[in-house]
Design a protein around this motif. Structure first.
Motif, PDB file in Angstrom:
ATOM      1  N   UNK A 128       4.011 -51.407 -11.588  1.00 44.76           N
ATOM      2  CA  UNK A 128       3.714 -50.535 -12.666  1.00 44.76           C
ATOM      3  C   UNK A 128       3.111 -48.884 -12.439  1.00 44.76           C
ATOM      4  N   UNK A 129       2.859 -48.496 -11.038  1.00 38.43           N
ATOM      5  CA  UNK A 129       1.780 -48.249 -10.371  1.00 38.43           C
ATOM      6  C   UNK A 129       3.163 -46.698  -9.765  1.00 38.43           C
ATOM      7  N   UNK A 130       4.099 -47.797  -9.525  1.00 36.86           N
ATOM      8  CA  UNK A 130       5.538 -46.888  -9.060  1.00 36.86           C
ATOM      9  C   UNK A 130       6.318 -46.276  -9.797  1.00 36.86           C
ATOM     10  N   UNK A 131       6.589 -47.744 -11.009  1.00 39.51           N
ATOM     11  CA  UNK A 131       7.327 -47.098 -12.104  1.00 39.51           C
ATOM     12  C   UNK A 131       6.286 -45.608 -12.724  1.00 39.51           C
ATOM     13  N   UNK A 132       5.555 -45.340 -13.030  1.00 38.05           N
ATOM     14  CA  UNK A 132       4.810 -44.735 -13.434  1.00 38.05           C
ATOM     15  C   UNK A 132       4.623 -43.388 -12.356  1.00 38.05           C
ATOM     16  N   UNK A 133       4.753 -43.429 -11.410  1.00 34.91           N
ATOM     17  CA  UNK A 133       5.068 -42.056 -10.314  1.00 34.91           C
ATOM     18  C   UNK A 133       6.497 -41.613 -10.363  1.00 34.91           C
ATOM     19  N   UNK A 134       7.079 -42.779 -10.587  1.00 38.26           N
ATOM     20  CA  UNK A 134       8.826 -42.137  -9.825  1.00 38.26           C
ATOM     21  C   UNK A 134       8.174 -41.849 -11.736  1.00 38.26           C
ATOM     22  N   UNK A 135       8.798 -42.004 -12.295  1.00 34.43           N
ATOM     23  CA  UNK A 135       8.941 -41.362 -13.792  1.00 34.43           C
ATOM     24  C   UNK A 135       8.549 -40.276 -14.231  1.00 34.43           C
ATOM     25  N   UNK A 136       6.710 -39.828 -13.882  1.00 32.14           N
ATOM     26  CA  UNK A 136       6.011 -38.706 -13.430  1.00 32.14           C
ATOM     27  C   UNK A 136       7.288 -37.938 -13.004  1.00 32.14           C
TER      28      UNK A 136
END
Length: 107
Positions: A42-50
């Motif tokens: 989830x953290x990776x996905x959030x960082x990638x989206x940002x």
């Protein structure tokens, strides 16, 4: 002999109990690790989206700047062309009017 069997049964019971504890602990650790992996994902996905959103915003800003520069260039080019046409008209308007008048009279 009965005591030997009872001793063996007690040892087997202890082994079974210990293995059950090990299995529970393993299942708990597995669940914790799965939760950890889920949070990391989830953290990776959030960082990638940002990161993607930031790069898109930067690209859009760059495109807007380029578009504004192109529009300004075309405005200047159009103004120069209009100025040239206006100058030509001022220079040759009398001549052209006379030529048109002559053609009308000849017909």
């Amino acid at each position: 002999m009965s005591q030997d069997i009872n001793s063996i049964i007690d040892q087997l019971a202890e082994i079974d109990s210990a293995s059950a504890k090990i299995m529970r602990k393993t299942q708990d650790e597995k669940a914790k690790y799965a939760e950890y992996i889920s949070r990391q994902k989830q953290d990776f996905d959030l960082n990638l989206a940002e990161q993607v959103d930031a790069e898109i915003a930067q690209y859009e800003k760059s495109l807007e700047k380029e578009s504004a520069e192109e529009i300004e260039k075309y405005k200047k080019d159009c103004a120069n062309d209009i100025e040239k046409l206006d100058s030509l008209y001022k220079e040759k308007s009398s001549f052209l009017a006379e030529e048109i008048f002559k053609k009308i009279i000849e017909e």
